[in-house]
Design a protein around this motif. Sequence first.
Motif, PDB file in Angstrom:
ATOM      1  N   LEU A 197      16.432  -2.706  -8.007  1.00 18.66           N
ATOM      2  CA  LEU A 197      15.546  -2.020  -7.061  1.00 18.66           C
ATOM      3  C   LEU A 197      14.292  -1.489  -7.763  1.00 18.66           C
ATOM      4  O   LEU A 197      13.185  -1.561  -7.219  1.00 18.66           O
ATOM      5  CB  LEU A 197      16.276  -0.867  -6.382  1.00 18.66           C
ATOM      6  N   ARG A 198      14.454  -0.958  -8.952  1.00 21.86           N
ATOM      7  CA  ARG A 198      13.306  -0.446  -9.704  1.00 21.86           C
ATOM      8  C   ARG A 198      12.312  -1.569 -10.000  1.00 21.86           C
ATOM      9  O   ARG A 198      11.093  -1.393  -9.863  1.00 21.86           O
ATOM     10  CB  ARG A 198      13.789   0.201 -11.001  1.00 21.86           C
ATOM     11  N   ARG A 199      12.829  -2.725 -10.373  1.00 28.05           N
ATOM     12  CA  ARG A 199      11.961  -3.872 -10.661  1.00 28.05           C
ATOM     13  C   ARG A 199      11.220  -4.328  -9.406  1.00 28.05           C
ATOM     14  O   ARG A 199      10.009  -4.578  -9.450  1.00 28.05           O
ATOM     15  CB  ARG A 199      12.802  -5.011 -11.227  1.00 28.05           C
ATOM     16  N   ARG A 200      11.947  -4.425  -8.286  1.00 28.71           N
ATOM     17  CA  ARG A 200      11.318  -4.903  -7.055  1.00 28.71           C
ATOM     18  C   ARG A 200      10.267  -3.924  -6.551  1.00 28.71           C
ATOM     19  O   ARG A 200       9.200  -4.332  -6.071  1.00 28.71           O
ATOM     20  CB  ARG A 200      12.391  -5.145  -5.998  1.00 28.71           C
ATOM     21  N   PHE A 201      10.551  -2.628  -6.650  1.00 27.27           N
ATOM     22  CA  PHE A 201       9.549  -1.641  -6.240  1.00 27.27           C
ATOM     23  C   PHE A 201       8.335  -1.720  -7.155  1.00 27.27           C
ATOM     24  O   PHE A 201       7.185  -1.626  -6.689  1.00 27.27           O
ATOM     25  CB  PHE A 201      10.137  -0.238  -6.267  1.00 27.27           C
ATOM     26  N   GLY A 202       8.548  -1.888  -8.454  1.00 27.79           N
ATOM     27  CA  GLY A 202       7.428  -2.013  -9.386  1.00 27.79           C
ATOM     28  C   GLY A 202       6.531  -3.189  -9.058  1.00 27.79           C
ATOM     29  O   GLY A 202       5.303  -3.113  -9.211  1.00 27.79           O
ATOM     30  N   ALA A 203       7.126  -4.298  -8.598  1.00 35.15           N
ATOM     31  CA  ALA A 203       6.324  -5.457  -8.206  1.00 35.15           C
ATOM     32  C   ALA A 203       5.441  -5.134  -7.001  1.00 35.15           C
ATOM     33  O   ALA A 203       4.305  -5.621  -6.897  1.00 35.15           O
ATOM     34  CB  ALA A 203       7.241  -6.634  -7.891  1.00 35.15           C
ATOM     35  N   LEU A 204       5.943  -4.306  -6.088  1.00 35.50           N
ATOM     36  CA  LEU A 204       5.145  -3.900  -4.938  1.00 35.50           C
ATOM     37  C   LEU A 204       4.038  -2.926  -5.333  1.00 35.50           C
ATOM     38  O   LEU A 204       2.895  -3.041  -4.879  1.00 35.50           O
ATOM     39  CB  LEU A 204       6.045  -3.227  -3.888  1.00 35.50           C
ATOM     40  N   ALA A 205       4.395  -1.956  -6.181  1.00 31.85           N
ATOM     41  CA  ALA A 205       3.462  -0.883  -6.526  1.00 31.85           C
ATOM     42  C   ALA A 205       2.445  -1.316  -7.577  1.00 31.85           C
ATOM     43  O   ALA A 205       1.449  -0.614  -7.788  1.00 31.85           O
ATOM     44  CB  ALA A 205       4.237   0.333  -7.034  1.00 31.85           C
ATOM     45  N   GLY A 206       2.705  -2.422  -8.244  1.00 32.29           N
ATOM     46  CA  GLY A 206       1.790  -2.874  -9.283  1.00 32.29           C
ATOM     47  C   GLY A 206       1.951  -2.126 -10.590  1.00 32.29           C
ATOM     48  O   GLY A 206       1.083  -2.221 -11.464  1.00 32.29           O
ATOM     49  N   GLN A 207       3.053  -1.411 -10.745  1.00 28.70           N
ATOM     50  CA  GLN A 207       3.311  -0.692 -11.984  1.00 28.70           C
ATOM     51  C   GLN A 207       4.795  -0.353 -12.086  1.00 28.70           C
ATOM     52  O   GLN A 207       5.472  -0.173 -11.082  1.00 28.70           O
ATOM     53  CB  GLN A 207       2.500   0.609 -12.048  1.00 28.70           C
ATOM     54  N   THR A 208       5.298  -0.309 -13.291  1.00 29.28           N
ATOM     55  CA  THR A 208       6.680   0.097 -13.512  1.00 29.28           C
ATOM     56  C   THR A 208       6.749   1.614 -13.455  1.00 29.28           C
ATOM     57  O   THR A 208       5.968   2.305 -14.108  1.00 29.28           O
ATOM     58  CB  THR A 208       7.181  -0.391 -14.881  1.00 29.28           C
TER      59      THR A 208
ATOM     60  N   SER B 220       0.829  -1.211   0.000  1.00 34.11           N
ATOM     61  CA  SER B 220       0.000   0.000   0.000  1.00 34.11           C
ATOM     62  C   SER B 220       0.860   1.255   0.000  1.00 34.11           C
ATOM     63  O   SER B 220       0.563   2.223  -0.719  1.00 34.11           O
ATOM     64  CB  SER B 220      -0.930  -0.008   1.219  1.00 34.11           C
ATOM     65  N   LEU B 221       1.931   1.246   0.788  1.00 23.48           N
ATOM     66  CA  LEU B 221       2.815   2.402   0.824  1.00 23.48           C
ATOM     67  C   LEU B 221       3.508   2.598  -0.525  1.00 23.48           C
ATOM     68  O   LEU B 221       3.669   3.732  -0.993  1.00 23.48           O
ATOM     69  CB  LEU B 221       3.866   2.231   1.928  1.00 23.48           C
ATOM     70  N   ALA B 222       3.914   1.503  -1.159  1.00 24.02           N
ATOM     71  CA  ALA B 222       4.557   1.611  -2.471  1.00 24.02           C
ATOM     72  C   ALA B 222       3.591   2.203  -3.496  1.00 24.02           C
ATOM     73  O   ALA B 222       3.978   3.035  -4.328  1.00 24.02           O
ATOM     74  CB  ALA B 222       5.044   0.233  -2.923  1.00 24.02           C
ATOM     75  N   ARG B 223       2.339   1.787  -3.442  1.00 23.89           N
ATOM     76  CA  ARG B 223       1.345   2.340  -4.384  1.00 23.89           C
ATOM     77  C   ARG B 223       1.137   3.832  -4.140  1.00 23.89           C
ATOM     78  O   ARG B 223       0.993   4.619  -5.094  1.00 23.89           O
ATOM     79  CB  ARG B 223       0.037   1.578  -4.248  1.00 23.89           C
ATOM     80  N   LEU B 224       1.100   4.237  -2.864  1.00 21.45           N
ATOM     81  CA  LEU B 224       0.949   5.657  -2.557  1.00 21.45           C
ATOM     82  C   LEU B 224       2.127   6.465  -3.106  1.00 21.45           C
ATOM     83  O   LEU B 224       1.942   7.542  -3.686  1.00 21.45           O
ATOM     84  CB  LEU B 224       0.836   5.853  -1.047  1.00 21.45           C
ATOM     85  N   LEU B 225       3.335   5.938  -2.936  1.00 20.87           N
ATOM     86  CA  LEU B 225       4.511   6.632  -3.452  1.00 20.87           C
ATOM     87  C   LEU B 225       4.485   6.718  -4.973  1.00 20.87           C
ATOM     88  O   LEU B 225       4.811   7.748  -5.567  1.00 20.87           O
ATOM     89  CB  LEU B 225       5.789   5.910  -2.994  1.00 20.87           C
ATOM     90  N   ALA B 226       4.073   5.633  -5.618  1.00 18.86           N
ATOM     91  CA  ALA B 226       4.042   5.609  -7.080  1.00 18.86           C
ATOM     92  C   ALA B 226       3.044   6.611  -7.634  1.00 18.86           C
ATOM     93  O   ALA B 226       3.237   7.139  -8.743  1.00 18.86           O
ATOM     94  CB  ALA B 226       3.713   4.200  -7.561  1.00 18.86           C
ATOM     95  N   ARG B 227       1.991   6.882  -6.877  1.00 15.24           N
ATOM     96  CA  ARG B 227       0.941   7.797  -7.352  1.00 15.24           C
ATOM     97  C   ARG B 227       1.069   9.205  -6.769  1.00 15.24           C
ATOM     98  O   ARG B 227       0.205  10.047  -7.004  1.00 15.24           O
ATOM     99  CB  ARG B 227      -0.428   7.222  -6.978  1.00 15.24           C
ATOM    100  N   SER B 228       2.135   9.461  -6.022  1.00 15.73           N
ATOM    101  CA  SER B 228       2.249  10.729  -5.300  1.00 15.73           C
ATOM    102  C   SER B 228       2.656  11.897  -6.180  1.00 15.73           C
ATOM    103  O   SER B 228       2.568  13.046  -5.766  1.00 15.73           O
ATOM    104  CB  SER B 228       3.268  10.583  -4.168  1.00 15.73           C
ATOM    105  N   GLY B 229       3.159  11.592  -7.367  1.00 23.82           N
ATOM    106  CA  GLY B 229       3.683  12.648  -8.226  1.00 23.82           C
ATOM    107  C   GLY B 229       5.161  12.904  -8.027  1.00 23.82           C
ATOM    108  O   GLY B 229       5.759  13.720  -8.747  1.00 23.82           O
ATOM    109  N   ALA B 230       5.782  12.224  -7.065  1.00 24.06           N
ATOM    110  CA  ALA B 230       7.221  12.372  -6.850  1.00 24.06           C
ATOM    111  C   ALA B 230       7.978  11.727  -8.004  1.00 24.06           C
ATOM    112  O   ALA B 230       7.537  10.736  -8.591  1.00 24.06           O
ATOM    113  CB  ALA B 230       7.626  11.723  -5.534  1.00 24.06           C
TER     114      ALA B 230
END
Length: 364
Positions: free
Chosen positions: A170-181, A151-161
């Motif tokens: 690391l980019r791949r692993r975060f994308g797996a958490l956030a559900g998007q590259t 949930s936190l990864a998705r919030l970060l991915a959608r935050s506009g940062a």
Amino acid sequence: MRVGVVTTSYPRDRGDFAGWFVAERVRALLAEAHDVDVLAGGAPDGAGRGERLTITRLPARFADGPDLFAGAGAPEVLEGGGAATFWAAARFSASLAAEIASRASRWDRVESHWLAPSALAVMAAAPGLPHRATAHSGDVALLERVPFGRSLARLLARSGAELAFVSEDLRRRFGALAGQTCGVVSPLARPPVEPAAPPPGASPGAGPVVVSVARLVPIKGLDVLVRACAPRPGDDAPLRLVVVGEGPERARLRRLADGLGVSLELVGAVPRDEVPAWLRLADVYAQPSRTLPNGRAEGMPLATLEALDAGVPVVASDSGGLAELRGRHPHMDVVPAGDAAALGTMLRARLAHRTAGRAHVTAV
């Protein structure tokens, strides 16, 4: 512009390796004529104030609890701690967010290092501010382990940062958490290569020199390196291992080296501007990092890149982002993480190649 830099780790003195890559980024911002306001963890030390740079430290130790960002580092402290440790982490995160909120109106933009807690605190306290968030390794591993990490990864991915990762892994692993590259791979800032005199206090001695620059903590795999440097039949001369850095594994590494007959020099912490001199002392540089049982792996160790910049042959493990260096540099070899035999064989092959090259130059 005035740039806020939010980080958990930032060097406290010239010999502190904690967050030294953040300090390099701050130096680059200052060179671009920005004013910089650093918020970092740790007990206040009264240092770091200047005309264009301020450094404010927020306490990271509460009551009798551990210092969250000292010793082995926050991921290891949280992994081994209980409810009190997580309560301390929550208190630090809240105080960090409050401090950001009090300063945000004076900042034109903000850069954060480590997604948790730094980027999350910026997201909560200054959502409208232009924000570049850099992930280094332990932060992504932490999001992978905590129950609400996705949930936190998705919030970060959608935050506009603007999200930046020090390696594609690391980019791949975060994308797996956030559900998007999302985000970009961005190399760490590092100083230019400059001629360096012999390091102060270097011990003279015979034999080829293997150097590693790292905190003395399990993820760095220095015990694997000690085993790799153990004498072998057929060695023309014993390998000399020089480790620059400090940490809680010092005594263990010393015992291991003494038991295996390895010539090990534990230099300890040195001023950051002396590191290039130690790199140039090396006949080969080693980065034997491992992936920990909790899934944490290396991002992209800065000293490895600096050794390559200096023209020093490098042998590294395939942990995390280090695997991405395979085949990208003629002086770089990658071996399986944790494999002391493979590491030792490759170190000796690189040393033999370097010796042969020097003999050819001398003959010519």
